[in-house]
Write a protein that holds these residues in place. Structure first.
Motif, mmCIF file in Angstrom:
data_model
loop_
_atom_site.group_PDB
_atom_site.id
_atom_site.type_symbol
_atom_site.label_atom_id
_atom_site.label_comp_id
_atom_site.label_asym_id
_atom_site.label_seq_id
_atom_site.Cartn_x
_atom_site.Cartn_y
_atom_site.Cartn_z
ATOM 1 N N GLY A 286 6.546 35.626 18.170
ATOM 2 C CA GLY A 286 6.957 34.936 16.950
ATOM 3 C C GLY A 286 6.166 33.659 16.726
ATOM 4 N N ASP A 287 6.001 32.879 17.803
ATOM 5 C CA ASP A 287 5.189 31.661 17.714
ATOM 6 C C ASP A 287 3.767 31.984 17.260
ATOM 7 N N GLY A 288 3.206 33.053 17.827
ATOM 8 C CA GLY A 288 1.828 33.430 17.500
ATOM 9 C C GLY A 288 1.660 33.780 16.043
ATOM 10 N N ALA A 289 2.645 34.505 15.495
ATOM 11 C CA ALA A 289 2.582 34.872 14.080
ATOM 12 C C ALA A 289 2.622 33.629 13.198
ATOM 13 N N ILE A 290 3.514 32.691 13.525
ATOM 14 C CA ILE A 290 3.633 31.462 12.738
ATOM 15 C C ILE A 290 2.349 30.638 12.825
ATOM 16 N N ALA A 291 1.827 30.455 14.042
ATOM 17 C CA ALA A 291 0.613 29.652 14.213
ATOM 18 C C ALA A 291 -0.573 30.286 13.506
ATOM 19 N N GLY A 292 -0.691 31.612 13.595
ATOM 20 C CA GLY A 292 -1.787 32.291 12.914
ATOM 21 C C GLY A 292 -1.746 32.082 11.413
ATOM 22 N N ASP A 293 -0.550 32.143 10.852
ATOM 23 C CA ASP A 293 -0.381 31.958 9.412
ATOM 24 C C ASP A 293 -0.674 30.520 9.006
ATOM 25 N N TYR A 294 -0.171 29.562 9.770
ATOM 26 C CA TYR A 294 -0.367 28.162 9.401
ATOM 27 C C TYR A 294 -1.774 27.666 9.724
ATOM 28 N N ALA A 295 -2.453 28.290 10.659
ATOM 29 C CA ALA A 295 -3.870 27.965 10.865
ATOM 30 C C ALA A 295 -4.668 28.340 9.621
ATOM 31 N N PHE A 296 -4.353 29.491 9.036
ATOM 32 C CA PHE A 296 -5.003 29.909 7.788
ATOM 33 C C PHE A 296 -4.718 28.905 6.671
ATOM 34 N N LYS A 297 -3.463 28.490 6.550
ATOM 35 C CA LYS A 297 -3.103 27.536 5.500
ATOM 36 C C LYS A 297 -3.789 26.195 5.712
ATOM 37 N N TYR A 298 -3.899 25.781 6.976
ATOM 38 C CA TYR A 298 -4.590 24.513 7.277
ATOM 39 C C TYR A 298 -6.063 24.596 6.868
ATOM 40 N N ILE A 299 -6.711 25.687 7.218
ATOM 41 C CA ILE A 299 -8.131 25.854 6.884
ATOM 42 C C ILE A 299 -8.345 25.863 5.375
ATOM 43 N N GLU A 300 -7.385 26.414 4.659
ATOM 44 C CA GLU A 300 -7.492 26.407 3.178
ATOM 45 C C GLU A 300 -7.551 24.977 2.644
ATOM 46 N N THR A 301 -6.873 24.031 3.301
ATOM 47 C CA THR A 301 -6.879 22.648 2.824
ATOM 48 C C THR A 301 -8.213 21.975 3.072
ATOM 49 N N LEU A 302 -9.027 22.546 3.981
ATOM 50 C CA LEU A 302 -10.336 21.958 4.286
ATOM 51 C C LEU A 302 -11.393 22.384 3.294
ATOM 52 N N ASN A 303 -11.162 23.481 2.620
ATOM 53 C CA ASN A 303 -12.188 24.033 1.710
ATOM 54 C C ASN A 303 -12.177 23.331 0.345
#
Length: 303
Positions: A286-303
């Protein structure tokens, strides 16, 4: 430059990598041992939804094969440190440095040691922290298990298929393990319990021969003959490479919010290494799924 470096290929790390790869992020899965983490030290898993029973190493292999279908890069290496360069991170492992936008720490935890005389000296010669790895070496011999939690009781039950007798030694007068595990152990004719007792030392010349124990209430010292000592007295976080980041509590567990983010933007932590109320396969996934999703969202803020 990677989008994500996942450190640790246990069930949490592999799930995180699965989610980031499916989000089309360039993902590196970095592991110092074999994929699966503690799964490889677990004989039989009965509390992971979808499987009435499955061997830990088999589940580890199944997870790894599924994850690798998504084009994830995989490398071996023991991480020494992670350096925050703000706009990117550096992961130092061996003689390599990996540059990445985000890091997901999934390094898990390892078994706490008793730190008694004979433990280190006889490690691998009767002292073990892994029933599935070493249980078969003790066929028709007496075995001692130290601890009173889920792992101690579950692995004690497992060891009865080899040993002629399993003695579970616990420092308290009642177990901390789940009731279903307790009931199974109490009904097992091969298991007996020694309560209110701690190990003083482990004896043996070429291999384990006995444990010397002390009753914490009476002070009585007793010698228990045994061929093997299996130790399950808690976990320690594998967080030493990240202490420089200031993201842990006083005991070394990594502190995260509900999105698995640490206080450093772009660095996440999941599974057994983080400060959490439960350490199970299901919670790591469960932690892995959440982190994977929020890593994507974080990277979107960098673009």
């Amino acid at each position: 430059m990677y989008d994500v470096v996942v450190i640790g290929a246990g069930p949490g790390g592999m799930t995180a990598a699965l989610y980031t790869a499916r989000s089309n992020l360039k993902t590196l899965l970095l592991e110092r041992g074999i994929p699966g983490g503690q799964l490889n030290n677990t004989a039989e898993i009965e509390n992971y939804t979808g499987f009435s029973s499955i061997m830990g190493p088999i589940l580890a292999t199944d997870m790894y094969e599924q994850v690798m279908k998504f084009g994830i890069e995989y490398d071996f290496g023991a991480v020494k440190e992670v350096v925050d360069r703000q706009s990117y991170k550096e992961v130092h492992a061996g003689n390599k440095i990996y540059r990445t936008r985000t890091v997901i720490i999934a390094t898990g935890a390892e078994h706490r040691k008793l730190d008694v005389p004979g433990e280190a000296e006889l490690n691998g010669r009767g002292v073990s922290y892994c029933a599935v790895c070493d249980g078969a070496f003790f066929k028709d011999e007496p075995i001692v298990v130290i601890g009173g939690g889920d792992s101690a009781v579950e692995e004690g039950n497992y060891l009865t298929q080899f040993a002629n007798k399993v003695t579970i030694i616990h420092r308290r007068d009642e177990l901390r393990a789940k009731k279903i595990l307790q009931e199974r152990a109490f009904q097992n004719e091969k298991i007996n319990f020694v309560w209110d007792t701690v190990v003083e030392r482990i004896e043996g010349k070429q291999s384990v021969e006995a444990v010397i124990v002390r009753n914490v209430k009476t002070g009585e010292v007793t010698r228990i003959a045994t061929a093997g000592v299996f130790i399950y007295v808690g976990l320690l976080p594998n967080s030493e490479p990240f202490l420089n980041l200031g993201i842990t509590d006083a005991e070394g567990w990594i502190i995260t919010d509900e999105t698995m983010a640490t206080k450093i933007p772009g660095i996440f932590a999941i599974g057994d290494v983080r400060q959490t109320v439960l350490r199970q396969i299901a919670t790591a996934v469960g932690d892995g799924a959440i982190a994977g999703d929020y890593a994507f969202k974080y990277i979107e803020t960098l673009n």
